[in-house]
Scaffold this active site. Structure first.
Site, mmCIF file in Angstrom:
data_model
loop_
_atom_site.group_PDB
_atom_site.id
_atom_site.type_symbol
_atom_site.label_atom_id
_atom_site.label_comp_id
_atom_site.label_asym_id
_atom_site.label_seq_id
_atom_site.Cartn_x
_atom_site.Cartn_y
_atom_site.Cartn_z
ATOM 1 N N LYS A 260 5.743 7.230 7.523
ATOM 2 C CA LYS A 260 6.915 6.528 6.973
ATOM 3 C C LYS A 260 7.395 7.223 5.711
ATOM 4 O O LYS A 260 8.589 7.426 5.508
ATOM 5 C CB LYS A 260 6.507 5.111 6.524
ATOM 6 C CG LYS A 260 6.522 4.066 7.555
ATOM 7 C CD LYS A 260 6.289 2.745 6.788
ATOM 8 C CE LYS A 260 5.995 1.614 7.688
ATOM 9 N NZ LYS A 260 5.781 0.364 6.937
ATOM 10 N N GLY B 78 2.354 6.821 14.616
ATOM 11 C CA GLY B 78 2.307 5.512 15.279
ATOM 12 C C GLY B 78 2.533 5.600 16.777
ATOM 13 O O GLY B 78 1.886 6.371 17.491
ATOM 14 N N ASP C 237 9.071 -2.710 6.349
ATOM 15 C CA ASP C 237 8.154 -3.318 7.307
ATOM 16 C C ASP C 237 8.746 -3.079 8.679
ATOM 17 O O ASP C 237 9.932 -3.319 8.908
ATOM 18 C CB ASP C 237 7.919 -4.801 7.044
ATOM 19 C CG ASP C 237 6.624 -5.256 7.709
ATOM 20 O OD1 ASP C 237 5.552 -4.715 7.361
ATOM 21 O OD2 ASP C 237 6.673 -6.122 8.616
ATOM 22 N N SER C 238 7.933 -2.584 9.577
ATOM 23 C CA SER C 238 8.468 -2.141 10.863
ATOM 24 C C SER C 238 7.439 -2.363 11.953
ATOM 25 O O SER C 238 6.282 -2.692 11.689
ATOM 26 C CB SER C 238 8.870 -0.666 10.777
ATOM 27 O OG SER C 238 7.847 0.098 10.174
ATOM 28 N N ARG D 263 14.393 3.279 11.340
ATOM 29 C CA ARG D 263 14.193 3.509 9.895
ATOM 30 C C ARG D 263 15.399 4.238 9.286
ATOM 31 O O ARG D 263 15.869 3.873 8.215
ATOM 32 C CB ARG D 263 12.894 4.325 9.686
ATOM 33 C CG ARG D 263 12.556 4.599 8.227
ATOM 34 C CD ARG D 263 11.116 5.018 8.069
ATOM 35 N NE ARG D 263 10.233 3.958 8.540
ATOM 36 C CZ ARG D 263 9.606 3.970 9.722
ATOM 37 N NH1 ARG D 263 9.704 5.011 10.531
ATOM 38 N NH2 ARG D 263 8.867 2.940 10.100
ATOM 39 N N ASN E 48 1.696 4.500 4.322
ATOM 40 C CA ASN E 48 1.773 5.184 5.613
ATOM 41 C C ASN E 48 2.472 6.538 5.411
ATOM 42 O O ASN E 48 3.663 6.591 5.075
ATOM 43 C CB ASN E 48 2.543 4.284 6.587
ATOM 44 C CG ASN E 48 2.698 4.896 7.959
ATOM 45 O OD1 ASN E 48 2.966 6.076 8.096
ATOM 46 N ND2 ASN E 48 2.539 4.072 8.974
#
Ligand code: ITT
Length: 210
Positions: A18, A160, A74-75, A188, A15
């Site tokens: 990220k 996102g 992972d979010s 994050r 991603n």
């Protein structure tokens, strides 16, 4: 500050949003991040039922292929009115490969007609450091960012669900925040700073061998 051998880690994400945020935060600590694409890491299957399980699956997969220490994230977004969904399924909410726009449209549809006080939500991020593929004691840290889901998208920064995530303290959408401000506040950013603090603590006490 020195990190022993940990001046360079592989980042187990595909991603781009990220990756930008993780690189920016870790650069503040002098840690260089290598993309997993550099090691031809194939996509990991995210079969876990929790953020931590999926973060570990992605990290282990990247460690196997890269033979380097790995950080994985992972979010997702957990929405009160949806009993915490889409949660770990945030990236595939509108279907596998559907993309941010379709995910946002589905979320708006799911909350249609709900007033602001019933649109509470939080971003969650679990960040792990795996020293190698068989590391039995990964470092695991978590961050949570509280907000609510807007009724229409706003802003062009981030990725996102950022255009739909209202940040009460800033009175705007996450996608309207400059990148540095988002990193200071976000799930994050919180998880990464906690991870670096724990890495430092373990290095100082001699408990971290990479
Ligand atoms: P990798 O697994 O390759 O890291 P991914 O996008 O599939 O990429 P996740 O499975 O962790 O990653 O899903 C996270 C999703 O949650 C992401 O695609 C967004 O839809 C959402 N998300 C997480 N953090 C976000 C943030 O800071 N801003 C907006 N949306 C976010």
């Amino acid at each position: 500050m020195t990190h022993g051998d940990l001046h360079e880690v592989v980042m187990a994400t595909n991603n781009a949003g990220k990756a930008r945020e993780i690189s920016a935060v870790l650069a503040e600590y002098g840690i260089k991040v290598l993309p997993q694409s550099q090691f031809n890491v194939p996509e990991a299957e995210e079969t876990g039922l929790t953020f931590v399980e999926n973060a570990l699956l992605k990290a282990r997969n990247a460690a196997q292929y890269s033979k380097h220490p790995v950080i994985a994230d992972d979010s997702g977004i957990a929405v009160d009115a949806l009993d915490g969904q889409p949660g770990i399924y945030s990236a595939r909410y509108a279907g596998v490969g559907a993309g941010d726009e379709a995910n946002n449209a589905k979320l708006l549809q799911a909350l249609a007609g709900l007033p602001p006080e019933q649109r509470g939500a939080r971003f969650i991020c679990v960040m792990v450091l795996l020293r190698h593929a068989l590391d039995p004691t990964p470092i695991i840290c978590q961050g949570v960012w509280e907000g609510r889901v807007l009724e229409a998208p706003s802003g062009a920064n981030g990725f996102g669900y950022d255009p739909l995530f209202f940040v009460p303290g800033e009175n705007c959408a996450s996608a309207q925040l400059p990148a540095e401000r988002k990193n200071q506040l976000s799930h994050r950013g919180q998880a990464l700073r906690a991870l670096v603090a724990e890495i430092r603590r373990q290095l100082a006490s001699g408990a971290l061998h990479v």
